[in-house]
Design an enzyme around this catalytic site. Structure first.
Site, PDB file in Angstrom:
ATOM      1  N   LYS A  38     -13.860  20.868  -0.707  1.00  0.00           N
ATOM      2  CA  LYS A  38     -12.527  20.513  -1.201  1.00  0.00           C
ATOM      3  C   LYS A  38     -12.511  19.008  -1.393  1.00  0.00           C
ATOM      4  O   LYS A  38     -13.140  18.267  -0.630  1.00  0.00           O
ATOM      5  CB  LYS A  38     -11.437  20.942  -0.215  1.00  0.00           C
ATOM      6  CG  LYS A  38     -11.538  20.244   1.144  1.00  0.00           C
ATOM      7  CD  LYS A  38     -10.443  20.686   2.100  1.00  0.00           C
ATOM      8  CE  LYS A  38     -10.636  19.964   3.436  1.00  0.00           C
ATOM      9  NZ  LYS A  38      -9.641  20.300   4.416  1.00  0.00           N
ATOM     10  N   ASP A  75       0.849  -1.179   0.000  1.00  0.00           N
ATOM     11  CA  ASP A  75       0.000   0.000   0.000  1.00  0.00           C
ATOM     12  C   ASP A  75       0.891   1.237   0.000  1.00  0.00           C
ATOM     13  O   ASP A  75       1.965   1.233   0.615  1.00  0.00           O
ATOM     14  CB  ASP A  75      -0.891  -0.020   1.250  1.00  0.00           C
ATOM     15  CG  ASP A  75      -1.812   1.182   1.310  1.00  0.00           C
ATOM     16  OD1 ASP A  75      -2.543   1.414   0.331  1.00  0.00           O
ATOM     17  OD2 ASP A  75      -1.781   1.889   2.329  1.00  0.00           O
ATOM     18  N   THR A 125     -16.311  11.559   2.926  1.00  0.00           N
ATOM     19  CA  THR A 125     -16.744  10.165   2.822  1.00  0.00           C
ATOM     20  C   THR A 125     -16.117   9.568   1.562  1.00  0.00           C
ATOM     21  O   THR A 125     -15.788  10.301   0.618  1.00  0.00           O
ATOM     22  CB  THR A 125     -18.276  10.011   2.725  1.00  0.00           C
ATOM     23  OG1 THR A 125     -18.719  10.560   1.483  1.00  0.00           O
ATOM     24  CG2 THR A 125     -18.985  10.684   3.887  1.00  0.00           C
ATOM     25  N   ALA A 126     -15.966   8.263   1.559  1.00  0.00           N
ATOM     26  CA  ALA A 126     -15.426   7.583   0.385  1.00  0.00           C
ATOM     27  C   ALA A 126     -16.362   7.739  -0.812  1.00  0.00           C
ATOM     28  O   ALA A 126     -15.917   7.750  -1.954  1.00  0.00           O
ATOM     29  CB  ALA A 126     -15.202   6.105   0.688  1.00  0.00           C
ATOM     30  N   GLU A 181      -4.190  16.718   6.902  1.00  0.00           N
ATOM     31  CA  GLU A 181      -4.421  17.569   5.734  1.00  0.00           C
ATOM     32  C   GLU A 181      -5.147  18.852   6.127  1.00  0.00           C
ATOM     33  O   GLU A 181      -4.773  19.947   5.719  1.00  0.00           O
ATOM     34  CB  GLU A 181      -5.250  16.833   4.673  1.00  0.00           C
ATOM     35  CG  GLU A 181      -4.548  15.652   4.044  1.00  0.00           C
ATOM     36  CD  GLU A 181      -4.896  14.321   4.702  1.00  0.00           C
ATOM     37  OE1 GLU A 181      -5.264  14.295   5.905  1.00  0.00           O
ATOM     38  OE2 GLU A 181      -4.775  13.292   4.031  1.00  0.00           O
TER      39      GLU A 181
END
Length: 177
Positions: free
Chosen positions: A96, A8, A78-79, A49
């Protein structure tokens, strides 16, 4: 008896704490305006971030303070949405993320002609581009920088020398990868 190693990217190959390194406004948008909205939509974002975006904005002179958070509702990442941001009390939506172009198009906005060049530039630097918009207007891009852990490039070279193929898995866009 290994012939392939799959790793990963975020947190394994890189440190995984992407930090804001720069704000790139699209043509016709003042960097100060982009900076203010980047800070605004990151005030309640507790991720590295988000915190680094606020810090960078303040280093650039943004005067929005933490008290402004009382005037907005935070929209978590959220994904599914691939974005986060805030809704202001007056109905303004600041976002964003990676899917801002779709968000803006669905709101009747247009994509600035220079946006793709900025996204490509940030990606070519190995960064993650976060596009920022207010309602249906794209303001620019936050350049998030992640750092490859020391020594990994050499380790991968050594693995390939002994016949082990290395593969990186990531959800980042292909240029960033």
């Amino acid at each position: 008896d290994v012939d392939t190693m799959i790793l990963d990217k975020t947190g394994t190959i890189t440190y995984g704490n992407r930090l804001a390194a720069e704000f790139y406004p699209v043509k016709g948008v003042a960097k100060e305006d982009l900076t203010d909205y980047c800070v605004m939509c990151s005030l309640m974002d507790a991720t590295p971030e988000g915190k680094s975006t606020v810090e960078l904005g303040r280093n650039f002179g943004c005067a929005i303070d933490d008290g402004a958070a009382d005037q907005m509702d935070f929209v978590e990442f959220t994904a599914q949405s691939k974005m986060s941001g805030v809704n202001l009390k007056d109905g303004t939506r600041v976002r964003k993320g990676a899917s801002i172009k779709t968000f803006v198009k669905e709101a009747g906005g247009i994509i600035p002609p220079d946006l793709e060049g900025i996204v490509t530039e940030v990606s070519n630097l190995g960064g993650t581009p976060l596009v920022v918009c207010v309602n249906n207007k794209i303001l620019g891009v936050i350049y998030l920088k992640d750092t490859v852990k020391p020594g990994l490039v050499e380790r991968f070279e050594r693995l390939r020398e002994i016949g082990i193929k290395t593969i990186m898995c990531t959800g980042d866009n292909p240029l960033t990868a």
